[in-house]
Design an enzyme around this catalytic site. Structure first.
Site, PDB file in Angstrom:
ATOM      1  N   HIS A 183      81.347  74.252  62.051  1.00 13.11           N
ATOM      2  CA  HIS A 183      80.730  73.116  61.366  1.00 13.11           C
ATOM      3  C   HIS A 183      79.233  73.335  61.181  1.00 13.11           C
ATOM      4  O   HIS A 183      78.638  74.229  61.791  1.00 13.11           O
ATOM      5  CB  HIS A 183      80.977  71.812  62.137  1.00 13.11           C
ATOM      6  CG  HIS A 183      80.313  71.771  63.478  1.00 13.11           C
ATOM      7  ND1 HIS A 183      80.734  72.527  64.554  1.00 13.11           N
ATOM      8  CD2 HIS A 183      79.230  71.088  63.921  1.00 13.11           C
ATOM      9  CE1 HIS A 183      79.963  72.302  65.601  1.00 13.11           C
ATOM     10  NE2 HIS A 183      79.038  71.428  65.249  1.00 13.11           N
ATOM     11  N   ASP A 206      75.963  70.764  61.524  1.00 13.64           N
ATOM     12  CA  ASP A 206      75.784  69.444  62.132  1.00 13.64           C
ATOM     13  C   ASP A 206      75.527  68.345  61.100  1.00 13.64           C
ATOM     14  O   ASP A 206      74.680  68.484  60.207  1.00 13.64           O
ATOM     15  CB  ASP A 206      74.632  69.475  63.156  1.00 13.64           C
ATOM     16  CG  ASP A 206      75.044  70.203  64.433  1.00 13.64           C
ATOM     17  OD1 ASP A 206      76.246  70.183  64.776  1.00 13.64           O
ATOM     18  OD2 ASP A 206      74.158  70.794  65.085  1.00 13.64           O
ATOM     19  N   HIS A 209      78.227  76.822  62.906  1.00 12.74           N
ATOM     20  CA  HIS A 209      78.372  77.284  64.281  1.00 12.74           C
ATOM     21  C   HIS A 209      79.668  76.776  64.899  1.00 12.74           C
ATOM     22  O   HIS A 209      80.300  75.841  64.391  1.00 12.74           O
ATOM     23  CB  HIS A 209      77.162  76.895  65.138  1.00 12.74           C
ATOM     24  CG  HIS A 209      76.923  75.420  65.245  1.00 12.74           C
ATOM     25  ND1 HIS A 209      76.390  74.673  64.211  1.00 12.74           N
ATOM     26  CD2 HIS A 209      77.141  74.555  66.263  1.00 12.74           C
ATOM     27  CE1 HIS A 209      76.289  73.429  64.589  1.00 12.74           C
ATOM     28  NE2 HIS A 209      76.734  73.310  65.828  1.00 12.74           N
ATOM     29  N   ARG A 225      70.679  68.294  73.433  1.00  8.69           N
ATOM     30  CA  ARG A 225      70.400  68.645  72.030  1.00  8.69           C
ATOM     31  C   ARG A 225      69.636  67.524  71.330  1.00  8.69           C
ATOM     32  O   ARG A 225      69.976  66.354  71.501  1.00  8.69           O
ATOM     33  CB  ARG A 225      71.723  68.868  71.289  1.00  8.69           C
ATOM     34  CG  ARG A 225      71.554  69.474  69.905  1.00  8.69           C
ATOM     35  CD  ARG A 225      72.866  69.521  69.131  1.00  8.69           C
ATOM     36  NE  ARG A 225      72.999  68.363  68.262  1.00  8.69           N
ATOM     37  CZ  ARG A 225      74.100  68.048  67.578  1.00  8.69           C
ATOM     38  NH1 ARG A 225      75.181  68.817  67.676  1.00  8.69           N
ATOM     39  NH2 ARG A 225      74.126  66.994  66.807  1.00  8.69           N
TER      40      ARG A 225
HETATM   41  C1  SIN Z   1      77.073  71.682  69.077  1.00  2.13           C
HETATM   42  O1  SIN Z   1      77.862  71.843  68.151  1.00  2.13           O
HETATM   43  O2  SIN Z   1      75.996  71.123  68.933  1.00  2.13           O
HETATM   44  C2  SIN Z   1      77.405  72.238  70.451  1.00  2.13           C
HETATM   45  C3  SIN Z   1      77.038  73.654  70.552  1.00  2.13           C
HETATM   46  C4  SIN Z   1      77.338  74.214  71.905  1.00  2.13           C
HETATM   47  O3  SIN Z   1      77.675  73.455  72.832  1.00  2.13           O
HETATM   48  O4  SIN Z   1      77.257  75.424  72.071  1.00  2.13           O
END
Ligand code: SIN
Length: 291
Positions: free
Chosen positions: A117, A119, A268, A282
């Site tokens: 995805h 974000d 990612h 985050r």
């Molecule tokens: C996310 O998609 O923000 C999580 C990424 C992660 O936990 O490595």
């Protein structure tokens, strides 16, 4: 001071020799941040700054240098599902964690992002950057994989590029909500209209001018003007193409890594292959409307 830079795969940069909590607040802070931001963009949108020791406010202050954050005053929140995982004192911080506290309650969202995805692509103004701080990592596993959507776009045939030009895709949080990782935690409000929107399939980066594919299996529902069934083979082809090993970088975390990725040009996937504790925080920077 000068920062040290080393390539991180073909799409990123590793930065050492800077303490973002201390060095950016001095008189030279703007110049230093300019240098860091430029290195990030030139490298292709991924940057790890090693060995950071920052508190939540320093994390937020650093992230705000990129732009406003989801949950900042006057800015929109993330989707409702994540509200229970936000830091109680710092709502801009989304906790990504498989740990439980001493009352058996989750300390963050478990299994977040275990699908390809970009974000918050289901919003008119999706995430520009995400800034993830690794506070506790498991002894092995728990890597995050990134796909270079600009390199993937460049490698398409001229015929495919011509077909995609001018096409838009519908992004809808409901697509992620159906995955095994999201299903148990989504709530009704996640399905409201604010979590659906239309974006060009090929977007042009506001800073670099490079074109990138901007569709992702996590949130893209279908191509505008096509049925879901008609869209499927085209989208599946683009996902298979973009996730070929040549376009990927796999980040094996070190404790106190501060990782910044550009959602405008990278997808990612958080690999859920561990059981030991993993705790990360985050922030999410709001970007421009994709064009
Ligand atoms: C996310 O998609 O923000 C999580 C990424 C992660 O936990 O490595």
């Amino acid at each position: 001071m000068t920062i040290q830079k080393k390539p991180l795969g073909t799409l990123g940069v590793e930065i050492t020799g800077v303490d973002v909590g201390r060095d950016l607040s001095g008189g030279n802070g703007d110049n230093l941040f300019g240098e860091i931001r430029q290195a990030w963009q030139e490298a292709g949108g991924l940057m790890v700054i090693r060995d950071q020791s920052i508190d939540q406010q320093q994390h937020i202050d650093f992230s705000r240098r990129f732009g406003p954050l989801f949950h900042d005053e006057g800015q929109p929140p993330l989707q409702d599902t994540v509200s229970r995982y936000l830091h109680p004192d710092y709502p801009q911080i989304y906790r990504v964690s498989n740990k439980v506290d001493d009352k058996g309650q989750p300390t963050g969202r478990k299994g977040a992002g275990t699908y390809w995805h970009s974000d918050v692509s289901f919003r008119d103004r999706p995430a520009m950057a995400s800034v993830l701080y690794a506070i506790q990592i498991p002894p092995y596993g728990g890597d995050t994989i990134f796909a270079d959507m600009a390199a993937a776009y460049d490698a398409l045939s001229d015929g495919m590029k011509a077909m995609l030009a001018g096409l838009n895709a519908v992004h809808d949080f409901a697509v992620a909500a159906a995955t095994q990782y999201a299903k148990p935690v989504v709530i009704d409000k996640d399905f409201d209209g604010a979590n659906q929107c239309l974006h060009p399939i090929v977007r042009t980066h506001a800073d670099t001018g490079r074109k990138s594919l901007y569709v992702n299996p996590g949130f893209t529902s279908h191509i505008e003007g096509f049925t879901v069934e008609e869209s499927r083979p085209i989208l599946d082809h683009l996902y298979r193409h973009a996730t070929q090993p040549e376009f990927l970088y796999r980040h094996a975390w070190q404790p106190h890594d501060l990782l910044v990725w550009d959602n405008r040009t990278l997808m990612h996937y958080a690999v859920s292959d561990y059981s030991a504790d993993r705790y990360m925080e985050r922030t999410t920077v709001i970007g421009e409307r994709p064009v």
